[in-house]
Design an enzyme around this catalytic site. Structure first.
Site, PDB file in Angstrom:
ATOM      1  N   LYS A  44      13.610  66.613  47.230  1.00  0.00           N
ATOM      2  CA  LYS A  44      14.567  66.656  48.343  1.00  0.00           C
ATOM      3  C   LYS A  44      15.647  65.585  48.270  1.00  0.00           C
ATOM      4  O   LYS A  44      16.609  65.645  49.021  1.00  0.00           O
ATOM      5  CB  LYS A  44      13.840  66.598  49.692  1.00  0.00           C
ATOM      6  CG  LYS A  44      12.875  67.716  49.947  1.00  0.00           C
ATOM      7  CD  LYS A  44      13.412  69.140  49.909  1.00  0.00           C
ATOM      8  CE  LYS A  44      14.639  69.408  50.707  1.00  0.00           C
ATOM      9  NZ  LYS A  44      14.787  70.862  51.038  1.00  0.00           N
TER      10      LYS A  44
HETATM   11  N1  PMP Z   1       7.426  70.897  48.176  1.00  0.00           N
HETATM   12  C1  PMP Z   1       7.492  69.895  49.054  1.00  0.00           C
HETATM   13  C2  PMP Z   1       6.400  68.880  49.066  1.00  0.00           C
HETATM   14  C3  PMP Z   1       8.577  69.809  49.945  1.00  0.00           C
HETATM   15  O1  PMP Z   1       8.640  68.801  50.836  1.00  0.00           O
HETATM   16  C4  PMP Z   1       9.588  70.801  49.917  1.00  0.00           C
HETATM   17  C5  PMP Z   1      10.737  70.727  50.867  1.00  0.00           C
HETATM   18  N2  PMP Z   1      10.415  70.967  52.209  1.00  0.00           N
HETATM   19  C6  PMP Z   1       9.461  71.854  48.990  1.00  0.00           C
HETATM   20  C7  PMP Z   1       8.377  71.856  48.121  1.00  0.00           C
HETATM   21  C8  PMP Z   1      10.435  73.004  48.948  1.00  0.00           C
HETATM   22  O2  PMP Z   1      11.755  72.682  48.643  1.00  0.00           O
HETATM   23  P1  PMP Z   1      12.969  73.502  49.227  1.00  0.00           P
HETATM   24  O3  PMP Z   1      13.243  73.018  50.614  1.00  0.00           O
HETATM   25  O4  PMP Z   1      14.093  73.219  48.287  1.00  0.00           O
HETATM   26  O5  PMP Z   1      12.613  74.962  49.251  1.00  0.00           O
END
Ligand code: PMP
Length: 325
Positions: A44
């Site tokens: 992120k």
């Molecule tokens: N894995 C974790 C641990 C996350 O915190 C996030 C983001 N919320 C994601 C995967 C998914 O990423 P994205 O928001 O880009 O879909």
């Protein structure tokens, strides 16, 4: 000389790691983009930087301003680091169900953190909606709005996707990852499909999320639940709209936990729960495609953020989950 100009310059350009145990087992090359190696510790950081840069460029965020966000943790952690580095304040609204490690870390980083009950998106007190309302009532503040702010997926379209393309020399058969906001999946899928439409793009989904059924049937329906954090969605966010998806794979918690412990014990990789869903889906995809294919997924964050849950056997046992000794 090769000097990085501050925290922000250290975001991205992460290694692409061959996951040896699952690659050897399946006969496919399963590669993990090492996003846990970003300076804020997760995938992120990229979205947080693009959201802040976009607000600066559009004149919405002025010196001394506040960045407000509803986040399950990692986006807030990325925002808090970048706010410190750039001289902004950071206000985070987080569901109280999230791991205490992430909540404490946000406070340590200097963000103001408000924990709220976890209620569904349709409820006006949902953490995401609350963060938007709070931001709109403040002076010189922006709402990061990671779910529907397209600067999020642009980060991955402009950085993560091109890095994967370059690191594999364009030799890649499939891309698979779970979605929270969808920014990572979407930005990379859009970029890769433009380079080669034959690259198979697959959404990985935990139980309790509606995207598996959406990709399979066009309907948003859910069943069950998951201990994983930061992924799964009950709706199609703006970041996921109009994005190619050839298929979806659902991974349950026992399989995700098995994978997490295998990555730790056999590969030396200490990973967070969403990585279990991602790599579990990559393994399932490898079995579908057969040996000899190259599959890329994401190592979103590290295991130390979940020590009291995913790496606490008593906690896991309460959930009916029993990792190998
Ligand atoms: N894995 C974790 C641990 C996350 O915190 C996030 C983001 N919320 C994601 C995967 C998914 O990423 P994205 O928001 O880009 O879909």
């Amino acid at each position: 000389m090769d000097i990085t100009p501050g925290f922000v310059g250290a975001i991205g350009n992460t290694p692409l790691i061959r996951l040896n145990s699952v690659s050897d087992e399946t006969g496919c090359e399963i590669l993990g983009k090492a996003e846990f190696m970003n300076p804020g510790g997760s995938v992120k950081d990229r979205a947080a930087l693009y959201i802040i840069k976009d607000a600066e460029e559009r004149g919405l965020l002025k010196p001394g301003g506040t960045v407000v966000e509803g986040t399950a943790g990692n986006t807030g952690i990325g925002l808090a680091h970048i706010c410190n580095a750039k001289g902004y304040k950071c206000l985070i609204i987080i569901p109280e169900t999230q791991s205490p490690e992430k909540i404490e870390l946000l406070r340590t980083l200097g963000a103001e953190v408000r924990t709220v009950p976890a209620v569904p998106y349709k409820d006006p007190n949902n953490y995401v909606k609350l963060s938007g309302t709070i931001a709109s009532e403040m002076e010189n503040a922006i709402w990061a709005n990671q779910f529907d702010n397209l600067a999020n997926r642009r980060a991955h379209y402009e950085t993560t996707g091109p890095e994967i393309w370059q690191q594999t020399d364009g030799k890649i058969d499939a891309w698979v990852t779970a979605t929270g906001t969808g920014g990572t999946y979407a930005g990379v899928a859009m970029f890769l499909k433009e380079q080669n439409p034959d690259i198979k793009c697959v959404v990985a989904d935990p139980k309790g999320s509606a995207l598996y059924s959406y990709v399979k049937t066009g309907e948003l329906t859910t069943e069950g639940s998951s201990i994983t954090e930061g992924i799964g969605s009950s709706r199609l966010t703006s970041n996921m709209q109009g994005v190619p998806a050839d298929d979806a794979i659902q991974v349950d918690d026992p399989e995700a936990v098995r994978i997490i412990y295998q990555l730790l014990q056999k590969d030396g990789l200490f990973m967070g729960g969403s990585v279990g869903i991602n790599v579990g889906a990559a393994v399932a995809l490898a079995k579908q495609l057969g040996p000899g294919h190259r599959i890329v997924t994401v190592l979103c964050d590290g295991g130390s953020r979940y020590q009291s849950k995913l790496f606490n056997r008593d906690w896991l046992a309460e959930k009916g989950l029993f990792p190998p000794a």
